[in-house]
Write an enzyme that holds these catalytic residues in place. Sequence first.
Site, short mmCIF file in Angstrom:
data_model
loop_
_atom_site.label_atom_id
_atom_site.label_comp_id
_atom_site.label_asym_id
_atom_site.label_seq_id
_atom_site.Cartn_x
_atom_site.Cartn_y
_atom_site.Cartn_z
N ARG A 56 0.85 -1.20 0.00
CA ARG A 56 0.00 0.00 0.00
C ARG A 56 0.88 1.25 0.00
O ARG A 56 1.74 1.40 0.87
CB ARG A 56 -0.89 0.00 1.24
CG ARG A 56 -1.89 1.14 1.28
CD ARG A 56 -2.69 1.12 2.57
NE ARG A 56 -3.55 -0.03 2.69
CZ ARG A 56 -4.00 -0.51 3.86
NH1 ARG A 56 -3.65 0.07 5.00
NH2 ARG A 56 -4.78 -1.57 3.89
N ARG A 66 -1.62 6.76 9.73
CA ARG A 66 -1.75 6.25 8.35
C ARG A 66 -1.86 7.41 7.36
O ARG A 66 -1.69 8.56 7.71
CB ARG A 66 -2.98 5.35 8.27
CG ARG A 66 -2.99 4.18 9.28
CD ARG A 66 -2.16 3.03 8.79
NE ARG A 66 -2.27 1.86 9.64
CZ ARG A 66 -3.14 0.85 9.46
NH1 ARG A 66 -4.03 0.89 8.48
NH2 ARG A 66 -3.14 -0.21 10.26
N LYS A 118 -3.59 1.51 14.92
CA LYS A 118 -3.51 2.48 13.83
C LYS A 118 -4.13 3.82 14.25
O LYS A 118 -4.95 3.87 15.18
CB LYS A 118 -4.22 1.94 12.60
CG LYS A 118 -5.69 1.63 12.80
CD LYS A 118 -6.23 0.90 11.59
CE LYS A 118 -7.59 0.29 11.89
NZ LYS A 118 -8.05 -0.59 10.80
N LYS A 147 -5.63 7.66 12.42
CA LYS A 147 -6.04 8.25 11.14
C LYS A 147 -6.36 9.73 11.28
O LYS A 147 -6.97 10.14 12.26
CB LYS A 147 -7.26 7.49 10.60
CG LYS A 147 -6.97 6.02 10.35
CD LYS A 147 -8.18 5.25 9.88
CE LYS A 147 -7.79 3.81 9.56
NZ LYS A 147 -8.92 2.98 9.12
N CYS A 166 -14.90 -2.77 0.43
CA CYS A 166 -13.50 -3.11 0.72
C CYS A 166 -13.11 -4.32 -0.14
O CYS A 166 -13.97 -4.97 -0.72
CB CYS A 166 -13.34 -3.43 2.20
SG CYS A 166 -14.05 -5.01 2.65
N CYS A 222 -8.01 -10.52 1.62
CA CYS A 222 -7.90 -10.04 3.00
C CYS A 222 -8.04 -11.21 3.98
O CYS A 222 -9.04 -11.93 3.98
CB CYS A 222 -8.95 -8.98 3.29
SG CYS A 222 -8.89 -8.48 5.02
N CYS A 282 -16.07 -7.77 6.71
CA CYS A 282 -16.00 -8.07 8.15
C CYS A 282 -16.30 -6.77 8.89
O CYS A 282 -16.36 -5.70 8.29
CB CYS A 282 -14.62 -8.64 8.52
SG CYS A 282 -13.37 -7.40 8.87
N CYS A 332 -13.42 -1.21 6.89
CA CYS A 332 -12.49 -0.42 6.07
C CYS A 332 -13.20 0.49 5.06
O CYS A 332 -12.67 1.53 4.70
CB CYS A 332 -11.51 -1.33 5.37
SG CYS A 332 -10.44 -2.22 6.52
FE1 SF4 Z 1 -10.57 -6.93 5.25
FE2 SF4 Z 1 -12.53 -6.49 6.96
FE3 SF4 Z 1 -11.07 -4.43 6.08
FE4 SF4 Z 1 -12.74 -5.63 4.44
S1 SF4 Z 1 -13.29 -4.49 6.30
S2 SF4 Z 1 -10.60 -5.10 3.97
S3 SF4 Z 1 -12.66 -7.75 5.11
S4 SF4 Z 1 -10.35 -6.11 7.34
#
Ligand code: SF4
Length: 560
Positions: free
Chosen positions: A68, A137, A204, A206, A425, A431, A470, A474
């Site tokens: 990244r 970040r 982290k 931000k 995401c 991931c 999940c 993100c």
């Molecule tokens: Fe991975 Fe969860 Fe972030 Fe999506 S929200 S990129 S599944 S850590």
Amino acid sequence: MKDVETIKIESRNLRGTIATSIAAGGSRFDESDLQLIKFHGIYQQEDRDARTERKKAGLEPAYQFMLRSRIPGGVVGAEQYLVQDDIAGRFGNGSLRITTRQGIQLHGILKGDLRATVREINASLLSTISACGDVNRNVMACPAPPENAAEIEVQALAHRLAEHFTPTTRAYHDIWIDGEKIDTVGDPADPVDPIYGRTYLPRKFKMGVTLPGDNCIDIYTQDIGFAAVLRDGEILGYSLLVGGGMGSTHGKAATYPRAASPFAFVSAEEAIEVAEAIVTTQRDFGDRTNRKHARLKYLVEEQGIPWLRCEVERRIGRSLALPVEVPFDDVRDHLGWHEQADGAYALGLYVENGRVKDTDVARIRTGLRAVVERFKPQIRLTGQQNLLLLGIASADRPAVTTLLREHGIETDPGALGVRRYAMACPAAPTCGLALTDAERALPDLVTEIERDLEALGLAEERISMRMTGCPNGCARPYMGDIGFVGRSKDLYDIFLGGDWANTRLNWIYKTGIGRTKLADELRPLFLGWTHGRIASESFGDYCHRVGRDALLELAAEVPA
Ligand code: SF4
């Protein structure tokens, strides 16, 4: 296995045994180093789709790496973009991914190619350091072409913050750029980081900077949001919002998303000093015993804003002014053609879920590359995973449009419908934390929802939809009109009731809904909205006003 705090302490300023591991070859890093490579902007991943087959065949997982780049304010030069594109083709999986924090991710890189890729990115004057890890970040800022001094200053502050909070360790340079030192000893010339110390942050961190009105950086989701306060068009200072954050864990009530709280007003000159005092307070008081409870938002929620003010004031040696309310009433995605203040033009291009790749439908990667090579625009990445091409001469507009359309790339945002406001995401298969799909699931779901909206005469409405694989959040699914959060394989929780400008968290409506049932669940609510909305009330505001119980009743009454 060692905990992450121990790994950081023993890492000799983030060196670990990364260089030794690279020299030794192999396909993966050990448990300690794979925590440390995150600080260098690298995640060890695997192709999870191939996991079962490989296991059956007695093979190890198909390890690969995500790299990244940290890109403050999302500003990328044409040549820098082409370097990323080259690397994606030579070392990656043939795609680039624009992140929700205005960075670029490259997926599918093998361990043996990591050093070459990091070197090439650094040679282009971008960097991957601190794009991940327990540090500050990528700093977000509104990417719109600047029209006045205030807009220029917002981007400038994002760059100053990024510079100030970059870890001082020489490990990054030694491992990836010099590449000759084997890390049996630490470098005595490498002092303890003045901000992060030996243990860096508990988690982290931000930051984002923006002007009033347009919340395209999702300021309420930042650990520190800098909202500019204007007088006669000039920046008087910044009202700081603190303690925002999205992540939570299913079944753990002590973890939750949180919208940032007003904290203090600071002058432009004080902004970095006060930010440092907040960061070091989190460094010293953040929870280092439980990483799921380690973000600044928990400190703010549990200790309170008055406590944080006292601590920050003690560190800077003076009192802070009270925050000023900065209104946000919109999220502008900056898509389409816009005239810049200098007479040139900017074109905002939609990129579905930020994935720049060639498909049967559109050759986005090739088309973009062709435009960037020929017209050399500056590129700005947006917090909605799209990109802007800046500095295009008026006379070149038809040629740019033609070139993009030849590659199947839509330049008219009006043709995108509600898809324009959807983001996801990466989730599965790359991931490691994904419980289910997001990027691969959302496009078809949006197609189903578009069909329903069309049938109800709602096709022109603005409805934001965000999906994650999940609950880490993100793609910021807990803000906006509708959030879909992965619960387990092909099951999602539905969140409703946020607002268009992302100033309010949404709330859980239903849990564990199958992927193929998500549109069915929303259909009666859209119907209820058409009949029950007040004036031009948005879908999120409607859900917020009527509440979950009424929506559940409505859904029970109206056949799907
Ligand atoms: Fe991975 Fe969860 Fe972030 Fe999506 S929200 S990129 S599944 S850590």
